[in-house]
Design a protein around this motif. Structure first.
Motif, short mmCIF file in Angstrom:
data_model
loop_
_atom_site.label_atom_id
_atom_site.label_comp_id
_atom_site.label_asym_id
_atom_site.label_seq_id
_atom_site.Cartn_x
_atom_site.Cartn_y
_atom_site.Cartn_z
N LEU A 234 43.18 23.03 54.81
CA LEU A 234 42.52 23.51 55.93
C LEU A 234 43.40 23.88 56.85
O LEU A 234 43.16 25.06 57.66
N CYS A 235 44.47 23.26 57.22
CA CYS A 235 45.06 23.34 58.38
C CYS A 235 46.32 23.95 58.05
O CYS A 235 47.40 23.53 57.94
N SER A 236 46.16 25.41 58.19
CA SER A 236 47.24 26.30 57.83
C SER A 236 47.23 27.69 58.74
O SER A 236 46.20 27.90 59.40
N LEU A 237 48.37 28.36 58.76
CA LEU A 237 48.45 29.38 59.68
C LEU A 237 47.67 30.54 58.98
O LEU A 237 47.63 31.56 59.68
N GLU A 238 47.37 30.79 57.67
CA GLU A 238 46.70 31.63 57.21
C GLU A 238 45.38 31.57 57.76
O GLU A 238 44.76 32.62 58.03
N ARG A 239 44.71 30.53 57.97
CA ARG A 239 43.42 30.33 58.68
C ARG A 239 43.53 30.52 60.06
O ARG A 239 42.60 30.96 60.83
N PHE A 240 44.59 29.87 60.60
CA PHE A 240 44.85 30.00 62.09
C PHE A 240 46.10 30.57 62.60
O PHE A 240 47.02 29.82 63.24
N LYS B 119 50.07 28.33 80.28
CA LYS B 119 48.86 28.24 79.53
C LYS B 119 48.20 27.08 79.20
O LYS B 119 49.10 26.10 78.76
N PRO B 120 46.98 26.68 79.73
CA PRO B 120 46.45 25.50 79.41
C PRO B 120 46.50 25.05 77.72
O PRO B 120 46.13 26.20 77.16
N ARG B 121 46.60 24.02 77.46
CA ARG B 121 46.71 23.88 76.21
C ARG B 121 45.39 23.20 75.55
O ARG B 121 44.76 22.34 76.21
N LEU B 122 44.96 23.70 74.55
CA LEU B 122 43.60 23.52 73.84
C LEU B 122 43.62 22.69 72.60
O LEU B 122 44.30 23.36 71.68
N ILE B 123 43.36 21.43 72.48
CA ILE B 123 43.59 20.83 71.18
C ILE B 123 42.25 20.49 70.51
O ILE B 123 41.38 19.93 71.19
N ILE B 124 42.31 21.28 69.25
CA ILE B 124 40.85 21.14 68.63
C ILE B 124 41.31 20.09 67.56
O ILE B 124 41.89 20.38 66.46
N ILE B 125 40.33 19.09 67.46
CA ILE B 125 40.56 18.13 66.37
C ILE B 125 39.62 18.83 65.16
O ILE B 125 38.35 18.58 65.36
N GLY B 126 40.07 19.20 64.05
CA GLY B 126 39.30 19.46 63.07
C GLY B 126 39.88 21.05 62.58
O GLY B 126 40.27 21.86 63.43
N ALA B 127 39.65 21.27 61.47
CA ALA B 127 40.10 22.55 60.95
C ALA B 127 39.12 23.35 60.01
O ALA B 127 39.40 24.15 59.31
N GLY B 128 38.01 22.96 60.27
CA GLY B 128 36.84 23.65 59.34
C GLY B 128 36.63 25.13 59.77
O GLY B 128 37.33 25.68 60.78
N ASN B 129 35.66 25.70 58.92
CA ASN B 129 35.47 26.93 59.08
C ASN B 129 34.96 27.51 60.47
O ASN B 129 35.06 28.41 61.08
N ASP B 130 34.01 26.70 61.10
CA ASP B 130 33.58 26.87 62.34
C ASP B 130 34.46 26.74 63.56
O ASP B 130 34.38 27.27 64.58
N VAL B 131 35.87 26.24 62.88
CA VAL B 131 37.02 26.04 64.24
C VAL B 131 37.58 27.55 64.35
O VAL B 131 37.95 27.71 65.42
N ILE B 132 37.45 28.24 63.42
CA ILE B 132 38.29 29.67 63.22
C ILE B 132 37.66 30.32 64.34
O ILE B 132 38.77 30.91 65.42
#
Length: 402
Positions: free
Chosen positions: A268-274, A233-246
């Protein structure tokens, strides 16, 4: 659902069957080489058709598991006057499906494939039919990453079709094959190598050696050897963990990306959110060595923090990657990149121009652009965009809103 997911599911399902479309002619919902998993208790993972064939395939699962033998199932929907399939068929093509019990040796292979995918390694799975298609031999092999051979990510060198795959990671197995009965038709097609731009998985076809009773054991003129090449799978790295990233992380996972969320804010950077993502906590200077960005990676800047993103972009100058999306206006992006050497594969504003409004629609536009770039689809690739067409992002700054 891709083979990466099926391998992971097979590890937890004790009684399941792998169904693979080994021959497709005419119009069909999915391409040749695609697979799905069917379990003894009726669960289905993935698809081969829009729902036309799955019920019949599911009905064969118990027999395949009881006999521990493989079956070929033919679905010929080409004749216009053939009403035997009823009104549920919307494809009109020929699909030959190979059903394999996931047990013993095949389970071992799928486990090893899963481990390879997790480490970012390509995998080639070869089925060689023998004894007039009454027996099959499996080979599998890890393939060196394309970047080590200085080739584009989606253009690996295929294993020579007439040679056995052989290295330290090779496993050769033999399993009996059972053919399903039915009204079989004979359609001859030439064996061909797949296009390098074909969607993965691909099938490398090896011409069969004719035998006196080939039509009784191989009525579909299947090649003697089928090689499916799968990429991680290609890896997608998202810099930021705000609500719009969910929603971006959720849709990207569904689109077949391995998602990594990186942020310096622990709350913000938690498994509960992501859920289902990989998390990297820290400031740019701390996370970059951990990320080890390579030329198959996709990156999106969504932290909305100008100094942190500028710091990270400075560290990307000498990196190789496949995609760099930047959230925000063209003016903001121009300020972010001011004074930096030209960066590659920049998509700004990030996402396709679909008139998106709000986090969910913007996430859809971003996921669509990631898919388009993954498959190298671009309306701008020819330099001409017809009026009314959807504009895909290209290298450099792009005008217009999402």
């Amino acid at each position: 659902m891709e083979m990466h997911d099926l391998c992971a599911i097979a590890a937890r399902e004790t009684h399941c069957v792998l169904a693979t479309a080994i021959k497709v002619e005419g119009h069909a919902y999915r391409k040749q080489g695609v697979s799905m998993l069917l379990t003894e208790d009726g669960e289905m993972y993935g698809s081969i058709s829009p729902g036309c064939l799955e019920s019949d395939l599911q009905a064969r699962v118990s027999h395949v598991l009881d006999t521990k033998q493989m079956e070929f199932a033919e679905y010929d929907m080409r004749p216009e006057d053939d009403l035997s399939w009823g009104e549920t068929i919307g494809c009109g093509g020929l699909v030959v499906v190979l059903l394999e019990p996931v047990c013993d040796d095949l389970r071992f292979i799928l486990q090893k494939m899963h481990e390879s995918f997790q480490s970012g390694t390509w995998v080639a799975l070869t089925r060689t039919f023998q004894d007039d298609y009454t027996r099959v031999e499996y080979d599998w092999k890890r393939i060196e990453p394309a970047e080590k051979r200085h080739q584009p990510v989606l253009r690996p060198a295929l294993v020579p079709p007439h040679d056995r795959l052989a290295n330290d990671n090779l496993t050769s197995l033999q399993v009996d094959v059972q053919h399903s009965s039915g009204n079989l038709k004979h359609e001859h097609t030439e064996s061909t190598q797949p296009s390098l731009d074909a969607e993965l998985p691909r099938l490398t076809l090896v011409p069969e050696i004719p035998t006196s009773d080939a039509f009784s054991t191989n009525p579909w003129d299947l090649p003697q050897q089928l090689t499916s090449l799968y990429t991680p799978k290609p890896r997608l790295i998202i810099i930021g963990a705000g609500n719009d990233v969910i929603p971006v992380a959720t849709l990207s996972q569904s689109a077949g990306f391995r998602v990594v969320v990186a942020d310096w804010r622990e709350s913000l950077c938690s498994l509960e959110r992501f859920p289902g993502t990989e998390l990297v906590l820290g400031f740019p200077a701390e996370i970059m060595p951990l990320l080890n960005v390579n030329n198959g990676d996709y990156l999106i800047m969504m932290s909305h923090n100008f100094p942190r993103e500028r710091e990270l972009l400075e560290m990307l100058v000498d990196c190789e990657y496949a995609y760099l999306g930047i959230m925000g206006s063209k003016t903001r992006t121009a300020r972010l990149l001011d004074g930096l050497p030209p960066l590659k594969h920049v998509h700004s504003p990030v996402g396709l121009s679909i008139g998106a409004d709000g986090p969910e629609q913007i996430a859809i536009s971003i996921a669509a652009e990631l898919i388009a770039c993954k498959h190298k689809v671009s309306a701008l690739s020819s330099g001409v965009v017809e009026k009314g067409s959807v504009a895909h992002a290209n290298d450099g700054h792009r005008s217009g809103s999402r």
